[in-house]
Design an enzyme around this catalytic site. Structure first.
Site, PDB file in Angstrom:
ATOM      1  N   CYS A  95      37.597  36.399  45.060  1.00 40.74           N
ATOM      2  CA  CYS A  95      37.376  37.482  46.018  1.00 40.74           C
ATOM      3  C   CYS A  95      36.120  37.312  46.892  1.00 40.74           C
ATOM      4  CB  CYS A  95      37.376  38.803  45.273  1.00 40.74           C
ATOM      5  SG  CYS A  95      37.779  40.184  46.353  1.00 40.74           S
ATOM      6  N   ARG A 129      41.794  49.277  52.168  1.00 41.44           N
ATOM      7  CA  ARG A 129      41.604  48.333  51.062  1.00 41.44           C
ATOM      8  C   ARG A 129      42.956  47.977  50.459  1.00 41.44           C
ATOM      9  NH1 ARG A 129      36.452  47.557  49.925  1.00 41.44           N
ATOM     10  NH2 ARG A 129      36.926  46.324  48.091  1.00 41.44           N
ATOM     11  N   HIS A 192      41.266  39.449  40.467  1.00 44.34           N
ATOM     12  CA  HIS A 192      40.337  39.798  39.388  1.00 44.34           C
ATOM     13  C   HIS A 192      41.183  40.078  38.155  1.00 44.34           C
ATOM     14  CE1 HIS A 192      37.087  40.616  42.293  1.00 44.34           C
ATOM     15  NE2 HIS A 192      37.978  41.248  43.017  1.00 44.34           N
TER      16      HIS A 192
HETATM   17  N1  GLN Z   1      33.626  43.006  49.703  1.00 43.40           N
HETATM   18  C1  GLN Z   1      34.778  42.164  49.857  1.00 43.40           C
HETATM   19  C2  GLN Z   1      35.979  42.934  50.370  1.00 43.40           C
HETATM   20  O1  GLN Z   1      36.010  44.134  50.261  1.00 43.40           O
HETATM   21  C3  GLN Z   1      35.094  41.516  48.532  1.00 43.40           C
HETATM   22  C4  GLN Z   1      35.577  42.493  47.512  1.00 43.40           C
HETATM   23  C5  GLN Z   1      35.697  41.926  46.137  1.00 43.40           C
HETATM   24  O2  GLN Z   1      35.073  40.930  45.796  1.00 43.40           O
HETATM   25  N2  GLN Z   1      36.455  42.592  45.290  1.00 43.40           N
HETATM   26  O3  GLN Z   1      36.899  42.331  50.868  1.00 43.40           O
END
Ligand code: GLN
Length: 240
Positions: A95, A129, A192
């Site tokens: 990520c 998101r 993750h």
């Molecule tokens: N901040 C980055 C995003 O929102 C990575 C997020 C993350 O590592 N879960 O895309």
């Protein structure tokens, strides 16, 4: 006879380590032991001296703010990471660090966070998101299972291959069905969860590449993976 050592470097555990990413390090360490190696963990945070020798590099995700915090240091160690990448050191970047191993991450607030360009990818923060359980199919590792939570939409250039094809979830950008990226022995992914306990084939691939590189052979013994297999069955059935 003393056991053969494998050095695992975790990049930025203080700032880039969310949604269970630490489990990736634990899994690689434990499986290395099961295979008869002696794992040695080095936690690398901004300002630390970069070690002379590493066999596997693992990095996790982080909030946009965490990514901004480590960028200066990441750019500083970039030549070393490029050298290791070209020398076929196996690496797993999840990520936030997956994004920063690419060319840049332009956040939804318009901040451009420069990456180190090891992976030919670009990332643009979106308003929505992408959150939830995710399943992909890959040639090398079969079904890959994880959990994603990112605003960044990543687009792959010609220099990388996707890690998998999305069956359930958003993946790199929610539109082209790719998930993650591969270049030499570097794997990048949005998953993750953590990724490796549920996908031990990827952990073993990293270990095999590392052991072959350092010792010229990889001594496998059949492991009892029935808990991992059960976890995979449950994880695949989870709703998005
Ligand atoms: N901040 C980055 C995003 O929102 C990575 C997020 C993350 O590592 N879960 O895309």
């Amino acid at each position: 006879m003393s056991k053969r050592e494998l050095t695992i470097l975790q990049l930025y555990p203080r700032d880039m380590n969310i949604y269970g990413d630490w489990g990736n390090v634990l899994t690689v360490m434990r499986r290395a032991e099961w295979y008869g190696y002696q794992p040695k963990l080095i936690e690398y945070n901004p300002g630390d001296a970069f070690p002379d020798h590493v066999d596997i590099i693992i990095g996790g995700g982080g909030q946009d703010a965490g990514q901004e915090k480590i960028t200066a240091d990441l750019l500083k160690i970039s030549p070393k990471l490029h050298e290791l990448a070209e020398a076929d050191t196996p690496m797993l970047m999840i990520c936030g660090l997956y994004q920063l191993f690419g060319k840049f991450f332009k956040t939804k607030d318009g901040v451009v966070i420069n990456g180190i360009g090891i992976l030919d990818i670009e990332t643009y923060g979106g308003k929505e998101r992408m959150i939830g359980n995710i399943v992909t199919d890959s040639d090398e590792f079969g079904e890959i299972i994880g959990y994603e939570n990112h605003s960044g939409q990543t687009y792959l250039g010609d220099g990388v291959l996707p890690l998998g094809t999305v069956r359930k979830g958003a993946g790199n950008n929610g539109s082209d069905t790719t998930e993650g990226a591969r270049y030499r022995y570097i794997l990048g992914s949005y998953m993750h969860g953590s990724l490796l306990p549920k996908n031990p084939a990827i952990a073993d691939w990293l270990l095999e590449k590392a052991a072959m590189h350092r010792y010229g052979d990889f001594s496998t013994s059949l492991l009892d993976d029935h808990f991992a297999k059960q976890a995979r069955v449950v994880a695949v059935k989870r709703p998005r």
